[in-house]
Enzyme design. Structure first.
Site, short mmCIF file in Angstrom:
data_model
loop_
_atom_site.label_atom_id
_atom_site.label_comp_id
_atom_site.label_asym_id
_atom_site.label_seq_id
_atom_site.Cartn_x
_atom_site.Cartn_y
_atom_site.Cartn_z
N PRO A 1 34.45 12.51 -17.61
CA PRO A 1 33.40 13.26 -18.30
C PRO A 1 32.84 12.57 -19.54
CG PRO A 1 35.53 14.16 -18.85
CD PRO A 1 35.77 13.08 -17.84
N CYS A 2 32.05 11.53 -19.30
CA CYS A 2 31.46 10.78 -20.41
C CYS A 2 30.54 11.64 -21.27
CB CYS A 2 30.74 9.54 -19.89
SG CYS A 2 29.62 9.84 -18.53
#
Length: 192
Positions: free
Chosen positions: A137-138
């Site tokens: 989950p950048c």
């Protein structure tokens, strides 16, 4: 080696796509201007042709859909194949993958955690090449001092903020409207 396959799946942010080889996800594509454009871009990235996802990949799509519907889903069960990603990027992805829904870290915090303090920009570059957004989950990684930072998906920072909003994540250290409130009041009670 088995050829990669791909499929679209609907989410609260639009039609996403993922590609897999065997039971491992090798790429995720966030929404583009149309579902066809999303699938085409994913195909360009990894040479995947449309297919029917095996059960573990279908479960991954359901979990990603639930996460983007605001459920605090842990996606760590999803098997990913990062291919030939460099060790530095793998370390960044590992730390990023451990950030829970609704939480955030800064690029600098990740750099420090992987033993590369001062390399926040390199962390950002690695996340800009993240092959499996949502799973890694950048969007949960922010700049220092409450700055949102960049986002390479279609829609840029607006998409990042939408994903964070769906997860009910705080994007700054500023107090919220009700911070410090003594809630809830009992029936008939008046705050003085």
């Amino acid at each position: 080696m088995m050829s990669p396959a791909s499929a679209l799946f609907d989410t609260a942010i639009g039609a996403c796509a993922l590609a897999w080889r065997g039971d491992a996800v090798i790429a995720v594509q966030l929404p583009e201007s149309s579902p066809a454009a999303t699938l085409a871009l994913l195909g360009e990235r990894c040479g995947a042709k449309e297919g029917l996802p095996p059960d573990p990949v279908a479960e991954a799509t359901m979990a990603m859909r639930a996460l983007l519907d605001g459920e605090p889903v842990d996606l760590s069960f999803i098997r990913i194949d990062l291919g030939d990603a460099p060790d530095f990027a793998r370390a960044v992805y590992s730390v990023t993958q451990a950030i829970p829904p609704g939480e955030t870290m800064t690029y600098g915090q990740i750099a420090k955690q992987i033993g590369h303090a001062g390399e926040a920009r390199a962390v950002g570059q690695a996340l800009g090449r993240n092959p499996v957004p949502i799973i890694v989950p950048c969007h949960r990684v922010l700049g220092s001092n409450g700055k949102v930072g960049g986002f390479s998906a279609n829609g840029g920072v607006a998409t990042k903020l939408r994903m964070l909003t769906l997860e009910r994540a705080r994007t700054s250290n500023q107090p919220t409207l009700f911070a410090g409130a003594d809630w809830p009041l009992q029936s008939g009670q008046v705050r003085r």
